[in-house]
Design a protein around this motif. Structure first.
Motif, PDB file in Angstrom:
ATOM      1  N   THR A 172      24.387  29.720  42.765  1.00  0.00           N
ATOM      2  CA  THR A 172      23.881  30.188  41.476  1.00  0.00           C
ATOM      3  C   THR A 172      23.735  31.709  41.476  1.00  0.00           C
ATOM      4  O   THR A 172      24.115  32.373  40.506  1.00  0.00           O
ATOM      5  CB  THR A 172      22.534  29.524  41.149  1.00  0.00           C
ATOM      6  OG1 THR A 172      22.701  28.111  41.142  1.00  0.00           O
ATOM      7  CG2 THR A 172      22.008  29.975  39.803  1.00  0.00           C
ATOM      8  N   ALA A 173      23.220  32.263  42.559  1.00  0.00           N
ATOM      9  CA  ALA A 173      23.109  33.717  42.658  1.00  0.00           C
ATOM     10  C   ALA A 173      24.490  34.369  42.609  1.00  0.00           C
ATOM     11  O   ALA A 173      24.683  35.385  41.933  1.00  0.00           O
ATOM     12  CB  ALA A 173      22.391  34.103  43.946  1.00  0.00           C
ATOM     13  N   PHE A 174      25.467  33.765  43.275  1.00  0.00           N
ATOM     14  CA  PHE A 174      26.830  34.301  43.270  1.00  0.00           C
ATOM     15  C   PHE A 174      27.442  34.255  41.873  1.00  0.00           C
ATOM     16  O   PHE A 174      28.059  35.227  41.421  1.00  0.00           O
ATOM     17  CB  PHE A 174      27.685  33.508  44.264  1.00  0.00           C
ATOM     18  CG  PHE A 174      29.102  33.981  44.358  1.00  0.00           C
ATOM     19  CD1 PHE A 174      29.399  35.222  44.883  1.00  0.00           C
ATOM     20  CD2 PHE A 174      30.140  33.175  43.925  1.00  0.00           C
ATOM     21  CE1 PHE A 174      30.708  35.667  44.976  1.00  0.00           C
ATOM     22  CE2 PHE A 174      31.442  33.607  44.009  1.00  0.00           C
ATOM     23  CZ  PHE A 174      31.730  34.850  44.536  1.00  0.00           C
ATOM     24  N   VAL A 175      27.253  33.145  41.158  1.00  0.00           N
ATOM     25  CA  VAL A 175      27.816  33.010  39.809  1.00  0.00           C
ATOM     26  C   VAL A 175      27.132  33.972  38.837  1.00  0.00           C
ATOM     27  O   VAL A 175      27.781  34.541  37.948  1.00  0.00           O
ATOM     28  CB  VAL A 175      27.721  31.545  39.333  1.00  0.00           C
ATOM     29  CG1 VAL A 175      28.055  31.411  37.865  1.00  0.00           C
ATOM     30  CG2 VAL A 175      28.643  30.673  40.155  1.00  0.00           C
ATOM     31  N   VAL A 176      25.830  34.199  38.994  1.00  0.00           N
ATOM     32  CA  VAL A 176      25.128  35.155  38.134  1.00  0.00           C
ATOM     33  C   VAL A 176      25.676  36.565  38.358  1.00  0.00           C
ATOM     34  O   VAL A 176      25.900  37.316  37.401  1.00  0.00           O
ATOM     35  CB  VAL A 176      23.600  35.106  38.381  1.00  0.00           C
ATOM     36  CG1 VAL A 176      22.895  36.295  37.779  1.00  0.00           C
ATOM     37  CG2 VAL A 176      23.030  33.819  37.824  1.00  0.00           C
ATOM     38  N   ILE A 177      25.925  36.935  39.604  1.00  0.00           N
ATOM     39  CA  ILE A 177      26.489  38.255  39.902  1.00  0.00           C
ATOM     40  C   ILE A 177      27.901  38.377  39.329  1.00  0.00           C
ATOM     41  O   ILE A 177      28.267  39.416  38.760  1.00  0.00           O
ATOM     42  CB  ILE A 177      26.485  38.524  41.420  1.00  0.00           C
ATOM     43  CG1 ILE A 177      25.055  38.613  41.928  1.00  0.00           C
ATOM     44  CG2 ILE A 177      27.253  39.788  41.759  1.00  0.00           C
ATOM     45  CD1 ILE A 177      24.234  39.699  41.297  1.00  0.00           C
ATOM     46  N   LEU A 178      28.706  37.315  39.438  1.00  0.00           N
ATOM     47  CA  LEU A 178      30.042  37.345  38.854  1.00  0.00           C
ATOM     48  C   LEU A 178      29.985  37.481  37.336  1.00  0.00           C
ATOM     49  O   LEU A 178      30.756  38.228  36.735  1.00  0.00           O
ATOM     50  CB  LEU A 178      30.815  36.081  39.225  1.00  0.00           C
ATOM     51  CG  LEU A 178      31.391  36.003  40.620  1.00  0.00           C
ATOM     52  CD1 LEU A 178      32.096  34.664  40.819  1.00  0.00           C
ATOM     53  CD2 LEU A 178      32.347  37.136  40.875  1.00  0.00           C
TER      54      LEU A 178
END
Length: 113
Positions: A84-90
């Motif tokens: 989720t953190a990775f997708v938010v950054i993307l």
């Protein structure tokens, strides 16, 4: 109690699928989080949690609880948080580069054929 847990899983899954199919990035991220919560509940419900039993086999105990579903859910929570953190950054980077938060990259709201 089973009906309540099954209903919660169904509502989380339905809300997650609905949000994943939206056109903006934030609802998609929220939908993925709802789907991960639904999967965690499903894994936990399938593990048949037993109350007042030790998680490790002991000869003195009359029964024990299987610790595998709890370990799977804990692992799934950690992986879902990282993803989720990775997708938010993307999504944030895509918004900053394109200036829009549409999933298909168009700002007018129309769906490309």
């Amino acid at each position: 109690m089973e009906l309540l847990v099954a209903s919660a899983i169904a509502v989380l899954t339905a809300a997650g699928v609905y949000l994943v199919l939206r056109g903006r990035t934030f609802p998609v991220v929220l939908g993925l989080a709802f789907l991960s919560y639904a999967i965690n509940l499903f894994l936990f419900a399938m593990g048949r949690l037993v109350i007042d039993r030790p998680p490790i086999y002991d000869k003195a105990a009359e029964g024990y609880t299987d610790p595998l579903p709890q370990a799977l859910v804990l692992t799934a929570i950690v992986i879902a948080f990282g993803m989720t953190a990775f997708v938010v950054i993307l999504a944030l980077r895509t918004f900053l580069e394109t200036g829009t938060d549409q999933v298909d990259g168009r700002d007018d709201g129309e769906v490309q054929p």
